[in-house]
Scaffold this motif. Structure first.
Motif, PDB file in Angstrom:
ATOM      1  N   SER A   1      41.720  48.465  28.390  1.00  0.00           N
ATOM      2  CA  SER A   1      40.462  47.875  28.851  1.00  0.00           C
ATOM      3  C   SER A   1      40.646  46.450  29.367  1.00  0.00           C
ATOM      4  O   SER A   1      39.939  46.024  30.286  1.00  0.00           O
ATOM      5  CB  SER A   1      39.433  47.891  27.719  1.00  0.00           C
ATOM      6  OG  SER A   1      39.896  47.140  26.602  1.00  0.00           O
ATOM      7  N   ARG A   2      41.601  45.716  28.787  1.00  0.00           N
ATOM      8  CA  ARG A   2      41.808  44.336  29.240  1.00  0.00           C
ATOM      9  C   ARG A   2      42.371  44.312  30.661  1.00  0.00           C
ATOM     10  O   ARG A   2      41.954  43.496  31.489  1.00  0.00           O
ATOM     11  CB  ARG A   2      42.739  43.595  28.283  1.00  0.00           C
ATOM     12  CG  ARG A   2      42.957  42.125  28.644  1.00  0.00           C
ATOM     13  CD  ARG A   2      43.596  41.365  27.494  1.00  0.00           C
ATOM     14  NE  ARG A   2      44.006  40.024  27.848  1.00  0.00           N
ATOM     15  CZ  ARG A   2      43.199  38.976  27.940  1.00  0.00           C
ATOM     16  NH1 ARG A   2      41.905  39.129  27.716  1.00  0.00           N
ATOM     17  NH2 ARG A   2      43.663  37.775  28.254  1.00  0.00           N
ATOM     18  N   ALA A   3      43.310  45.187  30.948  1.00  0.00           N
ATOM     19  CA  ALA A   3      43.860  45.262  32.302  1.00  0.00           C
ATOM     20  C   ALA A   3      42.779  45.679  33.297  1.00  0.00           C
ATOM     21  O   ALA A   3      42.689  45.133  34.408  1.00  0.00           O
ATOM     22  CB  ALA A   3      45.031  46.240  32.340  1.00  0.00           C
TER      23      ALA A   3
ATOM     24  N   SER B   1      38.876  44.291  37.599  1.00  0.00           N
ATOM     25  CA  SER B   1      37.479  44.280  38.022  1.00  0.00           C
ATOM     26  C   SER B   1      37.033  42.866  38.391  1.00  0.00           C
ATOM     27  O   SER B   1      36.394  42.649  39.427  1.00  0.00           O
ATOM     28  CB  SER B   1      36.595  44.837  36.906  1.00  0.00           C
ATOM     29  OG  SER B   1      35.225  44.749  37.249  1.00  0.00           O
ATOM     30  N   MET B   2      37.396  41.886  37.541  1.00  0.00           N
ATOM     31  CA  MET B   2      37.047  40.498  37.819  1.00  0.00           C
ATOM     32  C   MET B   2      37.737  40.016  39.091  1.00  0.00           C
ATOM     33  O   MET B   2      37.131  39.329  39.927  1.00  0.00           O
ATOM     34  CB  MET B   2      37.450  39.611  36.640  1.00  0.00           C
ATOM     35  CG  MET B   2      37.114  38.138  36.809  1.00  0.00           C
ATOM     36  SD  MET B   2      35.372  37.780  36.566  1.00  0.00           S
ATOM     37  CE  MET B   2      35.289  37.805  34.760  1.00  0.00           C
TER      38      MET B   2
ATOM     39  N   GLY C   1      29.720  36.039  35.657  1.00  0.00           N
ATOM     40  CA  GLY C   1      28.768  36.366  34.604  1.00  0.00           C
ATOM     41  C   GLY C   1      28.297  35.193  33.773  1.00  0.00           C
ATOM     42  O   GLY C   1      27.606  35.380  32.768  1.00  0.00           O
ATOM     43  N   PHE C   2      28.642  33.974  34.186  1.00  0.00           N
ATOM     44  CA  PHE C   2      28.218  32.801  33.427  1.00  0.00           C
ATOM     45  C   PHE C   2      26.826  32.359  33.864  1.00  0.00           C
ATOM     46  O   PHE C   2      26.484  32.422  35.048  1.00  0.00           O
ATOM     47  CB  PHE C   2      29.209  31.652  33.614  1.00  0.00           C
ATOM     48  CG  PHE C   2      30.559  31.921  33.022  1.00  0.00           C
ATOM     49  CD1 PHE C   2      30.785  31.723  31.675  1.00  0.00           C
ATOM     50  CD2 PHE C   2      31.591  32.404  33.815  1.00  0.00           C
ATOM     51  CE1 PHE C   2      32.029  31.988  31.122  1.00  0.00           C
ATOM     52  CE2 PHE C   2      32.837  32.670  33.276  1.00  0.00           C
ATOM     53  CZ  PHE C   2      33.056  32.464  31.923  1.00  0.00           C
TER      54      PHE C   2
ATOM     55  N   TRP D   1      42.284  35.116  33.300  1.00  0.00           N
ATOM     56  CA  TRP D   1      42.403  35.377  31.865  1.00  0.00           C
ATOM     57  C   TRP D   1      41.410  34.512  31.093  1.00  0.00           C
ATOM     58  O   TRP D   1      40.734  34.998  30.169  1.00  0.00           O
ATOM     59  CB  TRP D   1      43.820  35.077  31.375  1.00  0.00           C
ATOM     60  CG  TRP D   1      44.896  35.982  31.870  1.00  0.00           C
ATOM     61  CD1 TRP D   1      46.055  35.614  32.495  1.00  0.00           C
ATOM     62  CD2 TRP D   1      44.951  37.415  31.782  1.00  0.00           C
ATOM     63  NE1 TRP D   1      46.816  36.705  32.799  1.00  0.00           N
ATOM     64  CE2 TRP D   1      46.163  37.830  32.370  1.00  0.00           C
ATOM     65  CE3 TRP D   1      44.091  38.385  31.268  1.00  0.00           C
ATOM     66  CZ2 TRP D   1      46.549  39.166  32.456  1.00  0.00           C
ATOM     67  CZ3 TRP D   1      44.463  39.717  31.355  1.00  0.00           C
ATOM     68  CH2 TRP D   1      45.675  40.093  31.939  1.00  0.00           C
ATOM     69  N   ALA D   2      41.320  33.240  31.449  1.00  0.00           N
ATOM     70  CA  ALA D   2      40.406  32.331  30.754  1.00  0.00           C
ATOM     71  C   ALA D   2      38.955  32.750  30.962  1.00  0.00           C
ATOM     72  O   ALA D   2      38.136  32.684  30.037  1.00  0.00           O
ATOM     73  CB  ALA D   2      40.626  30.900  31.229  1.00  0.00           C
ATOM     74  N   LEU D   3      38.622  33.197  32.169  1.00  0.00           N
ATOM     75  CA  LEU D   3      37.253  33.654  32.427  1.00  0.00           C
ATOM     76  C   LEU D   3      36.917  34.853  31.543  1.00  0.00           C
ATOM     77  O   LEU D   3      35.839  34.918  30.944  1.00  0.00           O
ATOM     78  CB  LEU D   3      37.082  34.029  33.899  1.00  0.00           C
ATOM     79  CG  LEU D   3      37.157  32.903  34.932  1.00  0.00           C
ATOM     80  CD1 LEU D   3      36.818  33.448  36.313  1.00  0.00           C
ATOM     81  CD2 LEU D   3      36.235  31.752  34.582  1.00  0.00           C
ATOM     82  N   LEU D   4      37.838  35.801  31.456  1.00  0.00           N
ATOM     83  CA  LEU D   4      37.591  37.001  30.652  1.00  0.00           C
ATOM     84  C   LEU D   4      37.448  36.667  29.171  1.00  0.00           C
ATOM     85  O   LEU D   4      36.672  37.300  28.454  1.00  0.00           O
ATOM     86  CB  LEU D   4      38.726  38.006  30.842  1.00  0.00           C
ATOM     87  CG  LEU D   4      38.771  38.721  32.194  1.00  0.00           C
ATOM     88  CD1 LEU D   4      40.044  39.542  32.314  1.00  0.00           C
ATOM     89  CD2 LEU D   4      37.549  39.613  32.375  1.00  0.00           C
TER      90      LEU D   4
END
Length: 318
Positions: free
Chosen positions: A15-17, A22-23, A151-152, A312-315
């Motif tokens: 799911s992380r990949a 997706s992002m 999404g912020f 990565w930081a955004l997720l």
């Protein structure tokens, strides 16, 4: 024997990949809709190509090695902006205006923060050939849209100018890297130790300590005009004018503030710089700013501004 990942590096799967891809797709679609064309630079570069006009800190964050195939000393990119500068200067000379986007892995010699990651999925845009406020406004507007697309909500752009700090520490022995590192840490005590061995006026020392305490807001900047010389005043007026114009144009629930205490992530910025934050998030989500001087160091004298974020930081924070 079990092989564990190197400290500061990690795997992504499941799911992380999927979430990262997706992002990434959202960001690249946003950039394409805004007129930015994707470029895909190589992971490796000549060290000089990454260091030209980029400042000592970026050089210290770059991993170099001797190529076993005989190509000499090579470097793993720690930031993609110098690569975009190289491409613009050597491969796309015929274009007067370039709007380029990118997304890929970079690796740092050491984490930005204690316990942080050495790998980042840097994603951003570079706007080259548009001078002054017009280019800055376009890029900052896109940065605000980037945070919303991720999404912020209730995002903030804090906008500074490296010219303010340069004016305050002009004539000091300590390099600019030292001052930016101290102010980024917001450490007045450490700053006092450096000020104590410098020949710096009391009013400039007080101004630096105010920035270390986070007191460089719009009112502070306006009140400081006329106190620290012409270079400070030029930077201050440019910053205040830009913040007002960006604030009028930005879309959605995004606030724009002037903040003289905003420090660059890397020291290739030569004018306006900014950082993006969101409510409840202590670390910056993205960094950006103008870097005309680095383009000149790469052999093409053209205005340039841009921003980037780490997916990565955004997720991890959205």
């Amino acid at each position: 024997m079990k092989h564990k990942p190197i400290i500061g590096l990690d795997d992504a799967f499941g799911s992380r990949a999927k979430a990262l891809r997706s992002m990434q797709g959202k960001m690249l679609d946003l950039f394409e809709d805004a007129g930015y064309e994707e470029v895909i630079p190589p992971m490796l570069e000549r060290p000089d190509a990454l260091k030209s006009g980029a400042g000592r800190f970026l050089a210290d964050q770059t991993v170099v090695f001797s190529d076993p195939a005989g190509a000499g000393t090579l470097a793993i990119r720690s930031d993609m902006t110098p690569q975009i500068a190289r491409i613009a200067a050597t491969r796309l000379q015929a274009e007067a205006v370039l709007k380029l986007s990118y997304s890929g892995t970079v690796m740092l010699a050491r984490p930005d923060v204690r316990g942080g990651s050495r790998q980042q999925w840097q994603t951003g845009v570079e706007c080259l050939g548009i001078a002054g406020a017009a280019g800055d406004i376009e890029v900052m507007h896109l940065a605000a849209r980037c945070m919303m697309a991720a999404g912020f909500v209730k995002s903030v752009l804090q906008v500074g100018h490296i010219g303010l700090l340069k004016a305050l520490v002009a004539g000091c022995d300590a390099p600019l890297e030292t001052w930016t590192a101290l102010l980024a840490r917001r450490s007045p005590d450490d700053l006092r130790e450096v000020i104590a061995v410098e020949s710096i006026s009391e009013d400039r020392a007080d101004a630096l300590l105010a920035l270390a305490k986070g007191k460089g807001d719009e009112q502070w900047i306006a009140d400081s005009v006329g106190k620290f010389g012409a270079d400070f005043d030029i930077a201050a007026n440019e910053l205040l004018d830009l913040v007002h114009e960006v604030g009028d144009r930005v879309e959605g629930d995004v606030s724009v503030y002037a903040d003289a205490a905003v420090m660059p992530r890397f020291l290739y910025h030569s004018g306006i710089l900014f950082a993006g934050f969101a409510e409840g998030v202590s670390q910056a989500l993205l960094y950006g700013g103008r870097y005309d001087a680095m383009m000149k160091a790469h052999g093409r004298d053209m205005p340039a501004t841009g921003f980037s974020c780490d997916l990565w930081a955004l997720l991890d924070t959205v």
